[in-house]
Design an enzyme around this catalytic site. Structure first.
Site, PDB file in Angstrom:
ATOM      1  N   GLU A 275       3.562 -18.156   2.823  1.00  0.00           N
ATOM      2  CA  GLU A 275       4.514 -19.256   3.083  1.00  0.00           C
ATOM      3  C   GLU A 275       5.493 -18.849   4.184  1.00  0.00           C
ATOM      4  O   GLU A 275       5.807 -19.638   5.076  1.00  0.00           O
ATOM      5  CB  GLU A 275       5.258 -19.599   1.789  1.00  0.00           C
TER       6      GLU A 275
ATOM      7  N   GLU B 257      -0.884 -17.470  -6.762  1.00  0.00           N
ATOM      8  CA  GLU B 257       0.049 -17.995  -7.770  1.00  0.00           C
ATOM      9  C   GLU B 257      -0.662 -18.479  -9.028  1.00  0.00           C
ATOM     10  O   GLU B 257      -0.212 -18.231 -10.152  1.00  0.00           O
ATOM     11  CB  GLU B 257       0.888 -19.151  -7.182  1.00  0.00           C
TER      12      GLU B 257
HETATM   13  C1  1HE Z   1       5.785  -6.021  -6.132  1.00  0.00           C
HETATM   14  C2  1HE Z   1       5.065  -7.139  -5.661  1.00  0.00           C
HETATM   15  C3  1HE Z   1       5.616  -8.421  -5.898  1.00  0.00           C
HETATM   16  C4  1HE Z   1       3.959  -5.361  -5.153  1.00  0.00           C
HETATM   17  N1  1HE Z   1       6.784  -8.485  -6.559  1.00  0.00           N
HETATM   18  N2  1HE Z   1       6.949  -6.148  -6.781  1.00  0.00           N
HETATM   19  N3  1HE Z   1       1.936 -12.375  -4.956  1.00  0.00           N
HETATM   20  C5  1HE Z   1       1.127 -11.568  -5.625  1.00  0.00           C
HETATM   21  O1  1HE Z   1       0.612 -11.919  -6.650  1.00  0.00           O
HETATM   22  C6  1HE Z   1       0.862 -10.219  -4.980  1.00  0.00           C
HETATM   23  C7  1HE Z   1       1.258  -9.104  -5.892  1.00  0.00           C
HETATM   24  N4  1HE Z   1       0.995  -7.790  -5.288  1.00  0.00           N
HETATM   25  C8  1HE Z   1      -0.244  -7.274  -5.125  1.00  0.00           C
HETATM   26  O2  1HE Z   1      -1.263  -7.904  -5.390  1.00  0.00           O
HETATM   27  C9  1HE Z   1      -0.341  -5.865  -4.594  1.00  0.00           C
HETATM   28  O3  1HE Z   1       0.895  -5.226  -4.853  1.00  0.00           O
HETATM   29  C10 1HE Z   1      -0.626  -5.757  -3.071  1.00  0.00           C
HETATM   30  C11 1HE Z   1      -2.060  -6.175  -2.797  1.00  0.00           C
HETATM   31  C12 1HE Z   1       0.345  -6.590  -2.228  1.00  0.00           C
HETATM   32  C13 1HE Z   1      -0.451  -4.279  -2.628  1.00  0.00           C
HETATM   33  O4  1HE Z   1      -1.229  -3.444  -3.458  1.00  0.00           O
HETATM   34  P1  1HE Z   1      -0.897  -1.874  -3.564  1.00  0.00           P
HETATM   35  O5  1HE Z   1      -1.958  -1.244  -4.389  1.00  0.00           O
HETATM   36  O6  1HE Z   1      -0.692  -1.348  -2.169  1.00  0.00           O
HETATM   37  O7  1HE Z   1       0.543  -1.772  -4.258  1.00  0.00           O
HETATM   38  P2  1HE Z   1       0.915  -1.868  -5.826  1.00  0.00           P
HETATM   39  O8  1HE Z   1       0.648  -0.546  -6.470  1.00  0.00           O
HETATM   40  O9  1HE Z   1       0.347  -3.075  -6.458  1.00  0.00           O
HETATM   41  O10 1HE Z   1       2.498  -2.105  -5.742  1.00  0.00           O
HETATM   42  C14 1HE Z   1       3.343  -1.108  -5.181  1.00  0.00           C
HETATM   43  C15 1HE Z   1       4.743  -1.432  -5.632  1.00  0.00           C
HETATM   44  O11 1HE Z   1       5.133  -2.696  -5.078  1.00  0.00           O
HETATM   45  C16 1HE Z   1       4.871  -1.589  -7.135  1.00  0.00           C
HETATM   46  O12 1HE Z   1       6.181  -1.205  -7.476  1.00  0.00           O
HETATM   47  P3  1HE Z   1       6.476   0.186  -8.230  1.00  0.00           P
HETATM   48  O13 1HE Z   1       7.951   0.201  -8.376  1.00  0.00           O
HETATM   49  O14 1HE Z   1       5.712   0.122  -9.522  1.00  0.00           O
HETATM   50  O15 1HE Z   1       5.951   1.260  -7.310  1.00  0.00           O
HETATM   51  C17 1HE Z   1       4.730  -3.070  -7.354  1.00  0.00           C
HETATM   52  O16 1HE Z   1       5.320  -3.538  -8.539  1.00  0.00           O
HETATM   53  C18 1HE Z   1       5.495  -3.585  -6.145  1.00  0.00           C
HETATM   54  N5  1HE Z   1       5.071  -4.949  -5.796  1.00  0.00           N
HETATM   55  N6  1HE Z   1       3.939  -6.700  -5.060  1.00  0.00           N
HETATM   56  C19 1HE Z   1       7.430  -7.372  -6.976  1.00  0.00           C
HETATM   57  N7  1HE Z   1       5.027  -9.553  -5.463  1.00  0.00           N
HETATM   58  C20 1HE Z   1       8.660 -19.263  -4.169  1.00  0.00           C
HETATM   59  S1  1HE Z   1       7.289 -19.166  -5.150  1.00  0.00           S
HETATM   60  C21 1HE Z   1       6.265 -17.993  -4.400  1.00  0.00           C
HETATM   61  C22 1HE Z   1       5.220 -17.587  -5.382  1.00  0.00           C
HETATM   62  C23 1HE Z   1       4.650 -16.232  -5.118  1.00  0.00           C
HETATM   63  O17 1HE Z   1       4.799 -15.683  -4.059  1.00  0.00           O
HETATM   64  S2  1HE Z   1       3.769 -15.517  -6.397  1.00  0.00           S
HETATM   65  C24 1HE Z   1       3.511 -13.862  -5.837  1.00  0.00           C
HETATM   66  C25 1HE Z   1       2.173 -13.739  -5.319  1.00  0.00           C
END
Ligand code: 1HE
Length: 268
Positions: A122, A142
């Site tokens: 977005e 989402e």
């Molecule tokens: C996060 C987030 C996040 C990572 N919010 N903390 N978005 C999603 O569903 C995408 C969610 N994220 C992922 O699928 C993956 O993290 C990635 C593909 C982006 C990257 O993978 P990777 O293996 O490099 O990283 P990871 O081990 O999953 O995450 C590393 C850290 O980033 C980890 O934190 P830590 O403190 O445990 O090390 C994760 O929690 C953190 N992290 N993504 C919070 N999204 C206005 S409405 C909009 C609606 C949406 O956008 S829904 C979200 C969709």
């Protein structure tokens, strides 16, 4: 030229002022994959509210680390346990930020790598030009998270790739990347090397245009999509009346007339 932007005002964004009024704005929480928390959204509002009046001539929007942006900060959202009204107001702040970008009149070139997902897509869709590198991929996860898009995907992603494709992405979590993503319209450029380098090159190129021309390009086209064709034609004529008679354009027109200006030709 000194810009009226102070990089030290920003914490989650790394703001750096390049030459010729070009600014690089980098989402700077790579450990959280640049997930968009409330503070980051507020900083985007702050930056993009000021940019049009601060002499910023073009912006490169980037993400630090291997991923452009993982969308909504799901951990913050989970911990906040928000009411429907709370989250509606969160989304309205996202819209404030992204509308400031799309309609602000300053060219924004997004440099994409890795995940450009959910709210990250977005955000990228609110830029005017998108450059993907070979690692970049887009998705709307989402649905799988029990959520719905709240940062304009229903409008801007649909504008880019159409209603059927947006709905399919939302329903199935489908991921697009590479040449297919370009062919479908998610981005205008796919580069073998660094998307950041190419985005900076494009931003510098755009910054060579007169600011009033760029203002028209980076606000009017979007506004006109919201108007009837009849009203859009009227607005276009009024805007062209202002832009095409600006005193600053006279030197460029004179250069064309005396044959010193570059001609329009495809690259050899
Ligand atoms: C996060 C987030 C996040 C990572 N919010 N903390 N978005 C999603 O569903 C995408 C969610 N994220 C992922 O699928 C993956 O993290 C990635 C593909 C982006 C990257 O993978 P990777 O293996 O490099 O990283 P990871 O081990 O999953 O995450 C590393 C850290 O980033 C980890 O934190 P830590 O403190 O445990 O090390 C994760 O929690 C953190 N992290 N993504 C919070 N999204 C206005 S409405 C909009 C609606 C949406 O956008 S829904 C979200 C969709």
């Amino acid at each position: 030229m000194a810009l009226e932007i102070d990089p030290s005002d920003f914490k989650n964004l790394a703001v750096s002022v390049q030459d010729e009024g070009v600014c690089t704005v980098t989402l700077n929480r790579p450990a959280k994959r640049n997930a968009l928390d409330i503070d980051t959204i507020e900083e985007l509002i702050q930056f993009f509210s000021r940019a049009p009046r601060a002499g910023v001539r073009a912006v490169v929007l980037a993400g630090a680390g291997d991923h452009f942006c993982a969308g909504l900060d799901l951990i913050e959202h989970h911990n906040a346990d928000r009411s429907p009204a709370d989250f509606m107001h969160v989304c309205m702040r996202w819209h404030e930020a992204f509308n400031k970008m799309e309609y602000g009149g300053v060219p924004i070139i997004a440099a994409l790598q890795g995940a450009v997902v959910g709210g990250g897509l977005e955000l990228a869709s609110a830029a005017h030009v998108r450059v993907m590198d070979e690692t970049a991929y887009v998705a709307l996860p989402e649905g799988q998270r029990g959520l719905f898009t709240g940062g304009g995907a229903t409008i801007r992603v649909t504008d880019l790739v159409g209603k059927a494709r947006t709905i399919d992405m939302m329903l199935t979590g489908r991921v697009y990347r590479g040449q297919e993503a370009i062919n479908l319209g998610f981005a205008q450029y796919l580069v073998a090397g660094s998307s950041h380098d190419v985005a900076l090159e494009l931003a510098r190129k755009a910054a060579e245009n007169l600011p009033l021309s760029n203002f028209a390009i980076c606000s009017a086209v979007s506004h006109m999509q919201n108007m009837s064709a009849f009203d859009a034609a009227y607005a276009e004529a009024v805007l062209a009346g202002v832009v095409n008679t600006q005193p600053e354009s006279r030197a460029r027109l004179a250069a064309f007339a005396d044959k010193t200006a570059a001609r329009v030709r495809p690259k050899a």
